[in-house]
Design an enzyme around this catalytic site. Structure first.
Site, PDB file in Angstrom:
ATOM      1  N   PHE A   1     -49.559 -11.953  32.067  1.00  0.00           N
ATOM      2  CA  PHE A   1     -49.143 -10.912  33.029  1.00  0.00           C
ATOM      3  C   PHE A   1     -50.169 -10.723  34.141  1.00  0.00           C
ATOM      4  O   PHE A   1     -49.892  -9.998  35.105  1.00  0.00           O
ATOM      5  CB  PHE A   1     -49.001  -9.556  32.296  1.00  0.00           C
ATOM      6  CG  PHE A   1     -50.328  -8.951  31.938  1.00  0.00           C
ATOM      7  CD1 PHE A   1     -51.038  -9.395  30.842  1.00  0.00           C
ATOM      8  CD2 PHE A   1     -50.897  -7.967  32.734  1.00  0.00           C
ATOM      9  CE1 PHE A   1     -52.282  -8.863  30.529  1.00  0.00           C
ATOM     10  CE2 PHE A   1     -52.155  -7.432  32.431  1.00  0.00           C
ATOM     11  CZ  PHE A   1     -52.833  -7.886  31.316  1.00  0.00           C
TER      12      PHE A   1
ATOM     13  N   THR B   1     -45.173 -16.974  24.952  1.00  0.00           N
ATOM     14  CA  THR B   1     -45.822 -15.944  25.776  1.00  0.00           C
ATOM     15  C   THR B   1     -45.093 -14.610  25.587  1.00  0.00           C
ATOM     16  O   THR B   1     -45.243 -13.713  26.399  1.00  0.00           O
ATOM     17  CB  THR B   1     -45.831 -16.320  27.280  1.00  0.00           C
ATOM     18  OG1 THR B   1     -44.470 -16.465  27.732  1.00  0.00           O
ATOM     19  CG2 THR B   1     -46.593 -17.595  27.550  1.00  0.00           C
TER      20      THR B   1
ATOM     21  N   ARG C   1     -44.269 -12.332  22.179  1.00  0.00           N
ATOM     22  CA  ARG C   1     -45.113 -11.525  21.298  1.00  0.00           C
ATOM     23  C   ARG C   1     -45.477 -12.374  20.091  1.00  0.00           C
ATOM     24  O   ARG C   1     -44.656 -13.163  19.590  1.00  0.00           O
ATOM     25  CB  ARG C   1     -44.399 -10.249  20.835  1.00  0.00           C
ATOM     26  CG  ARG C   1     -44.329  -9.144  21.888  1.00  0.00           C
ATOM     27  CD  ARG C   1     -45.696  -8.520  22.204  1.00  0.00           C
ATOM     28  NE  ARG C   1     -45.628  -7.476  23.198  1.00  0.00           N
ATOM     29  CZ  ARG C   1     -45.804  -7.633  24.520  1.00  0.00           C
ATOM     30  NH1 ARG C   1     -46.071  -8.836  25.008  1.00  0.00           N
ATOM     31  NH2 ARG C   1     -45.739  -6.599  25.328  1.00  0.00           N
TER      32      ARG C   1
ATOM     33  N   HIS D   1     -53.558 -13.245  25.966  1.00  0.00           N
ATOM     34  CA  HIS D   1     -52.601 -12.301  26.558  1.00  0.00           C
ATOM     35  C   HIS D   1     -52.896 -12.065  28.043  1.00  0.00           C
ATOM     36  O   HIS D   1     -53.071 -10.923  28.488  1.00  0.00           O
ATOM     37  CB  HIS D   1     -52.615 -10.968  25.791  1.00  0.00           C
ATOM     38  CG  HIS D   1     -51.300 -10.250  25.845  1.00  0.00           C
ATOM     39  ND1 HIS D   1     -50.731  -9.625  24.772  1.00  0.00           N
ATOM     40  CD2 HIS D   1     -50.430 -10.063  26.873  1.00  0.00           C
ATOM     41  CE1 HIS D   1     -49.587  -9.074  25.122  1.00  0.00           C
ATOM     42  NE2 HIS D   1     -49.379  -9.332  26.390  1.00  0.00           N
ATOM     43  N   GLN D   2     -52.959 -13.163  28.780  1.00  0.00           N
ATOM     44  CA  GLN D   2     -53.275 -13.061  30.211  1.00  0.00           C
ATOM     45  C   GLN D   2     -52.097 -13.453  31.096  1.00  0.00           C
ATOM     46  O   GLN D   2     -52.225 -13.467  32.321  1.00  0.00           O
ATOM     47  CB  GLN D   2     -54.499 -13.928  30.556  1.00  0.00           C
ATOM     48  CG  GLN D   2     -54.219 -15.424  30.551  1.00  0.00           C
ATOM     49  CD  GLN D   2     -55.365 -16.253  31.126  1.00  0.00           C
ATOM     50  OE1 GLN D   2     -56.309 -16.551  30.417  1.00  0.00           O
ATOM     51  NE2 GLN D   2     -55.288 -16.617  32.389  1.00  0.00           N
TER      52      GLN D   2
ATOM     53  N   ILE E   1     -37.891 -12.839  32.352  1.00  0.00           N
ATOM     54  CA  ILE E   1     -38.900 -13.911  32.341  1.00  0.00           C
ATOM     55  C   ILE E   1     -38.263 -15.268  32.022  1.00  0.00           C
ATOM     56  O   ILE E   1     -38.493 -16.258  32.732  1.00  0.00           O
ATOM     57  CB  ILE E   1     -40.027 -13.586  31.333  1.00  0.00           C
ATOM     58  CG1 ILE E   1     -40.757 -12.301  31.765  1.00  0.00           C
ATOM     59  CG2 ILE E   1     -41.007 -14.754  31.209  1.00  0.00           C
ATOM     60  CD1 ILE E   1     -41.673 -11.706  30.709  1.00  0.00           C
TER      61      ILE E   1
ATOM     62  N   GLU F   1     -53.430 -10.060  17.270  1.00  0.00           N
ATOM     63  CA  GLU F   1     -54.330 -10.108  18.442  1.00  0.00           C
ATOM     64  C   GLU F   1     -55.049  -8.793  18.721  1.00  0.00           C
ATOM     65  O   GLU F   1     -56.073  -8.774  19.408  1.00  0.00           O
ATOM     66  CB  GLU F   1     -53.548 -10.538  19.692  1.00  0.00           C
ATOM     67  CG  GLU F   1     -52.550  -9.501  20.181  1.00  0.00           C
ATOM     68  CD  GLU F   1     -51.811  -9.947  21.450  1.00  0.00           C
ATOM     69  OE1 GLU F   1     -51.289 -11.071  21.474  1.00  0.00           O
ATOM     70  OE2 GLU F   1     -51.769  -9.152  22.408  1.00  0.00           O
TER      71      GLU F   1
HETATM   72  P1  NAD Z   1     -35.964  -8.931  29.022  1.00  0.00           P
HETATM   73  O1  NAD Z   1     -35.562  -7.713  28.249  1.00  0.00           O
HETATM   74  O2  NAD Z   1     -35.598  -9.034  30.459  1.00  0.00           O
HETATM   75  O3  NAD Z   1     -35.400 -10.241  28.298  1.00  0.00           O
HETATM   76  C1  NAD Z   1     -35.424 -10.424  26.914  1.00  0.00           C
HETATM   77  C2  NAD Z   1     -34.225 -11.295  26.552  1.00  0.00           C
HETATM   78  O4  NAD Z   1     -34.303 -11.566  25.146  1.00  0.00           O
HETATM   79  C3  NAD Z   1     -32.882 -10.599  26.807  1.00  0.00           C
HETATM   80  O5  NAD Z   1     -32.026 -11.452  27.542  1.00  0.00           O
HETATM   81  C4  NAD Z   1     -32.339 -10.327  25.415  1.00  0.00           C
HETATM   82  O6  NAD Z   1     -30.920 -10.381  25.336  1.00  0.00           O
HETATM   83  C5  NAD Z   1     -32.983 -11.470  24.635  1.00  0.00           C
HETATM   84  N1  NAD Z   1     -32.984 -11.248  23.201  1.00  0.00           N
HETATM   85  C6  NAD Z   1     -33.053 -10.085  22.525  1.00  0.00           C
HETATM   86  N2  NAD Z   1     -32.967 -10.308  21.204  1.00  0.00           N
HETATM   87  C7  NAD Z   1     -32.846 -11.647  21.060  1.00  0.00           C
HETATM   88  C8  NAD Z   1     -32.706 -12.495  19.930  1.00  0.00           C
HETATM   89  N3  NAD Z   1     -32.648 -12.004  18.681  1.00  0.00           N
HETATM   90  N4  NAD Z   1     -32.612 -13.824  20.147  1.00  0.00           N
HETATM   91  C9  NAD Z   1     -32.631 -14.333  21.418  1.00  0.00           C
HETATM   92  N5  NAD Z   1     -32.742 -13.584  22.517  1.00  0.00           N
HETATM   93  C10 NAD Z   1     -32.853 -12.250  22.333  1.00  0.00           C
HETATM   94  O7  NAD Z   1     -37.528  -9.045  28.818  1.00  0.00           O
HETATM   95  P2  NAD Z   1     -38.562  -9.891  29.697  1.00  0.00           P
HETATM   96  O8  NAD Z   1     -39.095  -9.037  30.795  1.00  0.00           O
HETATM   97  O9  NAD Z   1     -37.991 -11.213  30.005  1.00  0.00           O
HETATM   98  O10 NAD Z   1     -39.746 -10.053  28.639  1.00  0.00           O
HETATM   99  C11 NAD Z   1     -39.578 -10.797  27.449  1.00  0.00           C
HETATM  100  C12 NAD Z   1     -40.743 -10.529  26.540  1.00  0.00           C
HETATM  101  O11 NAD Z   1     -41.926 -11.085  27.109  1.00  0.00           O
HETATM  102  C13 NAD Z   1     -41.080  -9.036  26.360  1.00  0.00           C
HETATM  103  O12 NAD Z   1     -40.310  -8.442  25.332  1.00  0.00           O
HETATM  104  C14 NAD Z   1     -42.527  -9.048  26.027  1.00  0.00           C
HETATM  105  O13 NAD Z   1     -42.680  -9.052  24.629  1.00  0.00           O
HETATM  106  C15 NAD Z   1     -43.039 -10.381  26.599  1.00  0.00           C
HETATM  107  N6  NAD Z   1     -44.025 -10.198  27.665  1.00  0.00           N
HETATM  108  C16 NAD Z   1     -45.214 -10.831  27.554  1.00  0.00           C
HETATM  109  C17 NAD Z   1     -46.165 -10.686  28.557  1.00  0.00           C
HETATM  110  C18 NAD Z   1     -47.499 -11.410  28.501  1.00  0.00           C
HETATM  111  O14 NAD Z   1     -48.403 -11.084  29.269  1.00  0.00           O
HETATM  112  N7  NAD Z   1     -47.673 -12.387  27.628  1.00  0.00           N
HETATM  113  C19 NAD Z   1     -45.900  -9.879  29.652  1.00  0.00           C
HETATM  114  C20 NAD Z   1     -44.658  -9.252  29.736  1.00  0.00           C
HETATM  115  C21 NAD Z   1     -43.715  -9.415  28.741  1.00  0.00           C
END
Ligand code: NAD
Length: 335
Positions: free
Chosen positions: A298, A232, A234, A295-296, A155, A263
């Site tokens: 996605f 966006t 957690r 939480h929308q 993301i 939430e």
């Molecule tokens: P991803 O695993 O592809 O990317 C997460 C990144 O965070 C990785 O590059 C990882 O190295 C990095 N990371 C891990 N620990 C870290 C730290 N201590 N400091 C800095 N960076 C760190 O995940 P993604 O698909 O990009 O999703 C990211 C987050 O988005 C998910 O974990 C989820 O919580 C959240 N999310 C939210 C929604 C929503 O609807 N709001 C939907 C999907 C995901």
């Protein structure tokens, strides 16, 4: 395979039934959230599917295990709501949807930035009251601003790409650099430098013990006065009480959140007409410079197709003893 799907919303049933045509699982839809008390609704189903606000804590997992559940298929990428160690001790398999549409969340993230910057939420209400004044709606050009991205995985990388297109200077922090981000000109910096020099900070790291309240009072104090913070990822990555303090003092310019630490008692429900008991959330609702979505991020057609297709495929793979290791959630992911 018989699969109990917790927290099923009306919009999900048709979609899940549609994607299930190629899998033929026996779907048991349950509206209730998974909790230790509702786990018995999965009696006689070897597999369950849960969403982001279901309770995957130790007690709920033990209750699921006791009624015969062996597979938990997460309809999410995030897995912070599941006690992985307990699942491993009980011999339960945890599978997730590692990537469905990073564009859905990235585009919503940038939408929050634009809305807060140009005050669309306030303009919308004003115009409905036939108030066509511009006072209080002044924004800034995104072009040339410095945006700090924390977490440049699926993301975060798309957010970097979109913002580069706006002409922003994008800098990032991640425990593991993403070469694709470097290629488009993203600078990796340490966290303090990111806090101190970003006009906008956006969070895309997972919630882990290391990122819990990453944006606490100390970190928020290091941010540039008047900067914007977007979350966006957690809710637990931000200490909401500390954020309220810096909003009250005026140090934090604006806050856009799609996620909130508590939430689970609020989001995905229609609570119109009820009294919100969460005073922290109620206070956040009062700020004109705070924009909350429930939480929308996605919630696009493409993302739902990815979530349901992969979730049902994960159940099929479990049944056929052909699990894709990239979908497994293990304690190694949070080590
Ligand atoms: P991803 O695993 O592809 O990317 C997460 C990144 O965070 C990785 O590059 C990882 O190295 C990095 N990371 C891990 N620990 C870290 C730290 N201590 N400091 C800095 N960076 C760190 O995940 P993604 O698909 O990009 O999703 C990211 C987050 O988005 C998910 O974990 C989820 O919580 C959240 N999310 C939210 C929604 C929503 O609807 N709001 C939907 C999907 C995901």
């Amino acid at each position: 395979m018989k699969l109990t799907i917790f927290s099923t919303k009306a919009y999900e049933r048709d979609q899940l039934n549609k994607y299930n045509q190629t899998h033929g699982h026996d779907l048991n839809f349950v509206e209730a959230r998974l909790t230790p008390a509702t786990a018995t609704l999965a009696r006689d189903t070897p597999a369950v599917s849960i969403f982001a606000n279901d309770d995957g804590g130790a007690e709920a997992l033990e209750a699921l295990h006791a009624v015969g559940v062996r597979l938990i298929a997460l309809r999410s990428a995030g897995f912070n709501h599941v006690d992985i160690e307990t699942a491993e001790q009980l011999g339960m398999t945890l599978l997730r949807v590692p990537a469905y549409s990073p564009h859905a969340i990235a585009e919503h993230t940038v939408g929050l930035m634009l809305a807060l910057n140009r005050k669309y939420h306030r303009a919308y209400n004003r115009i409905r009251e036939q108030n066509f004044e511009l006072d209080g709606l002044l924004g800034f050009d995104m072009n040339g601003k410095t945006v700090g991205v924390i977490g440049t995985g699926e993301i975060g990388a798309v957010v970097c790409k979109i913002l580069t297109g706006f002409g922003c200077r994008v800098q990032a922090f991640d425990v593991k650099e993403n070469p694709a981000c470097r290629e488009i000109g993203v600078d990796y910096v340490d966290l303090n430098a990111l806090y101190e020099s970003s006009d906008i900070i956006t969070l895309h790291c997972p919630l882990t013990p290391k990122t819990y309240h990453l944006l606490n009072a100390d970190a928020l104090a290091k941010m540039k006065p008047g900067a914007m913070l977007i979350n966006t990822s957690r809710g637990g990555v931000i200490d909401a009480r500390a954020a309220i303090d810096v909003l009250k003092s005026g140090h934090l310019g604006s806050l856009g959140i799609d996620v909130y630490e508590e939430e689970a008692d609020l989001f995905f429900k229609n609570l119109s007409g009820t009294i919100i008991q969460d005073d922290v959330f109620a206070r956040l609702l009062t700020f004109p410079n705070v924009l909350i979505t429930a939480h929308q991020a996605f919630f696009t057609e493409e993302a739902l197709a990815g979530i349901y297709g992969t979730t049902l495929q994960n159940v099929t793979d479990f049944e056929n003893d052909a699990i894709d290791d990239k979908k497994r959630v293990t304690s190694a992911l949070v080590a």
